[in-house]
Scaffold this motif. Sequence first.
Motif, PDB file in Angstrom:
ATOM      1  N   GLY A  36       0.803  -1.239   0.000  1.00  0.00           N
ATOM      2  CA  GLY A  36       0.000   0.000   0.000  1.00  0.00           C
ATOM      3  C   GLY A  36       0.822   1.268   0.000  1.00  0.00           C
ATOM      4  O   GLY A  36       0.323   2.350  -0.305  1.00  0.00           O
ATOM      5  N   GLN A 180      -6.605  -0.617   0.363  1.00  0.00           N
ATOM      6  CA  GLN A 180      -5.221  -1.122   0.262  1.00  0.00           C
ATOM      7  C   GLN A 180      -4.188  -0.011   0.431  1.00  0.00           C
ATOM      8  O   GLN A 180      -3.027  -0.277   0.732  1.00  0.00           O
ATOM      9  N   ASN A 185      -1.823  -1.289   5.450  1.00  0.00           N
ATOM     10  CA  ASN A 185      -1.351  -2.169   4.373  1.00  0.00           C
ATOM     11  C   ASN A 185       0.054  -1.813   3.887  1.00  0.00           C
ATOM     12  O   ASN A 185       0.501  -2.312   2.852  1.00  0.00           O
TER      13      ASN A 185
END
Length: 428
Positions: A36, A180, A185
């Motif tokens: 991410g 995400q 993440n």
Amino acid sequence: MNKKISLKDAISIGIGGMVGGGIFAVLGLAVSLAKGATPVAFLFAGLIALLTAYSYAKLSKKYPENGGTVRFVHQQYGNGIFAGGINNLLWVSYIVMLALYASAFGAYGAEMISITGNKEIDTRIFQSAIILIALFINYLSVKLVGEIESIAVVIKLIILIGFIGVGFYGFSLHPENLGQLAPSNWENPMLILSGGMVIFVAYEGFELIANSISDLKNKEKNTEKAYFGAVGFVVILYILIAIVTVGALPFKEIANAQDYVLAKVAEPTLGQIGFTIITITALISTFSAINATVLGSGRINYDIAEDKELPQYFTHKFWGKPIGLIITAILSITLVNLFNLQSISTAGSAGFLLIFAIVNFIGFKRHQELESKKWIHLLATILCSLAFMTLIIQQFSENKIGVLTALGIILFCFLLEYAYKKTVPNNG
């Protein structure tokens, strides 16, 4: 070149050099490393590129002769083994870049057209053939290379900006993957940093501006604008592309389509037509990058040989062009067929980070005559050196071949220079 180039042309050369094969080749790799935090990885790599562009701008203004990096190294280190080794590394790093671009071309080409029915064989056919085609075009006409470059820059920028627009629109239709991008993440800082460094090759193309500064109109005013205009634009473009990519597809799908991820990202919103448009853009972009890199690396190779840092054989001509063009192409084809994408990318990034650390250090040493800010050069030198070490250490645990290739290439460049200087008398 008799005619002067405008600021717009110089910025186009820089953007063309950066937004070539790099982003298409390494985006999937970046996501696999940073998850991410991929936009953050691109930002960090971009900051190092911007700081290094400052050193390049100041040095280019002071020494605007053709040759760019090769000239800067000579100004500081004369004509010894160290200068020769660094300049050889620059040439070999271009060969690595060619292999990287060709691997992207091969991956996208094989997704679009099946020649043998075996994707792996098709990829190899595409990636080898495109280097040979670019070599042929360079032999045909340098003017044609420039024209292809100008058209390709416009096409790929229009489509990539459209891609970003469609991507953000797609978030409203498919918001499920936006989470995400959340810090939960993100990978650990070391992996984010390493991700940024593996993809540093996506920025190295601004170095090509240095070769055109001698032809730039109003050098005093426009040199800095050319570098910062090109790098600044590309940093923003890459961060937006990274946001769209991470927010559009689940990580698993990105990993499965790692080699052609940009085309895959266009699919959820635009379907097969989106996939096809981005694939064609990738083919045009990587082809134009290969074209320009064959030209640039052939020139560098010739310059280094003229400075007696490579055997005089490299100043020979074949069909009116430096023999280095053919040697560069053959070595690139060998490399792209022997190593995987991550190893090629690591070797390319390592080479350029080391070269840029040295160019920044030259800026630091010469800050008085350059009338530049000493601390910016120093900060850029430290960051490039730290980034180089981070890349080597982190990648060694999971990509030993890539790291050993990178270190082997660096060592080879210096040993080659040492052997040449020892065997050829009076070449200093």
